[in-house]
Enzyme design. Sequence first.
Site, short mmCIF file in Angstrom:
data_model
loop_
_atom_site.label_atom_id
_atom_site.label_comp_id
_atom_site.label_asym_id
_atom_site.label_seq_id
_atom_site.Cartn_x
_atom_site.Cartn_y
_atom_site.Cartn_z
N HIS A 158 -9.96 -6.11 -97.46
CA HIS A 158 -10.69 -5.06 -98.19
C HIS A 158 -9.76 -3.94 -98.68
CE1 HIS A 158 -14.45 -6.89 -97.24
NE2 HIS A 158 -14.36 -6.68 -95.94
N ASP A 193 -13.86 -15.40 -95.04
CA ASP A 193 -14.52 -14.32 -94.33
C ASP A 193 -15.91 -14.11 -94.96
OD1 ASP A 193 -13.55 -11.65 -92.57
OD2 ASP A 193 -15.13 -11.24 -94.03
N HIS A 195 -17.41 -11.52 -95.76
CA HIS A 195 -17.43 -10.44 -96.73
C HIS A 195 -16.44 -10.75 -97.85
CE1 HIS A 195 -18.38 -8.67 -92.74
NE2 HIS A 195 -19.38 -8.17 -93.42
N ASP A 282 -16.56 -14.22 -89.15
CA ASP A 282 -17.77 -13.40 -89.13
C ASP A 282 -18.92 -14.02 -89.92
OD1 ASP A 282 -16.22 -12.96 -91.36
OD2 ASP A 282 -16.27 -10.79 -91.26
#
Length: 344
Positions: A158, A193, A195, A282
């Site tokens: 990120h 991931d 996200h 995740d």
Amino acid sequence: MKYTLSISHDGHSPRDIVIRGAKVQNHEIPERAERLHEAMRALGHSEVPVRDWGMRWISAVHDLGYLEFLETAHARWMQLPNASPVIHAHAHPHYSLRTPPASIQGQTGYYLGGGSAPMTAGTWRAALSSAHCALEAAQWVLEGERETYALCRPPGHHAYRDYAGGFCYLNNVGIAANFLARHMGRVAILDIDTHHGDGTQSLFYERDDVHFVSVHGDPDALFPFYAGHAHERGRGAGEGFNLNLPLPMRSEDPAWLDAVHAGMRSIDHYSPAALLVSLGFDAFKGDPSSDLCVSTEGFRQAGLRIGAWNGPIVLVQEGGYVVDKLAENLSAFLDGFFTSRTRA
């Protein structure tokens, strides 16, 4: 398989983050890396100490002003009256205003996004060591290793060129991908991931030497909210080299694995010299940060497909916050991964 661990990761341990306006217990804790490390040792993989790589390859990806902020922020913050030992931004510029302020309070809002990128006294050292892990694992590929693992903490996907967010401060996989692209030519990144890897996408959005593929939950419902849609395909020289595969909320193994397979088909077509995997766990069912419902067996099946790619692969650790299941999920992924690597 050679792997390396971020030696200073446990110095970064903010107790709280801010979600929906409330302080909650931080999901991104040192125990995450410890559980993954235990799994790697139990599986008999070869831990190699990380070297100090300096700043050359990090500054090739990140803004110098941003790096100076990360390095000096905590000491400057603690000089403020009544300052908390944990840095949380409390003011942010409008997206159209991008003149860096001089004050520490202004820079905190300018460089740290949202409530999930707090900083403590040990954050910079941990982030720097994490980036060095990714470079170390990439270097081993240049030396002839077929697969390597950077056990990075904090994670990185990120982090933008000049912006932290979502537990991420330096973009580990982006730093390693740029390094390998400069040495090997075209490379690809597969981000699994839950996200979207918005920071990674931003680094390579206008480049054709790094093909970025992200499999993730619906960005309308899940962090980072403002990137990760299927229509985002790259710009300029990078047009067509960015592939987002967002999934509906609560997608289970079949839909998730179909997206992983689609991403790998795109990477096969691109024919990179090396593949980097942003390895997040995740997407696991019940993860407090996620809206996907992937099983441990799903990670094994993903490992089978990714491992079947016939070229050098660098695994770079990202998220995964059901701590008690991290070792099991990593072991399952690697079981599938090495089953395919043995066959290849």
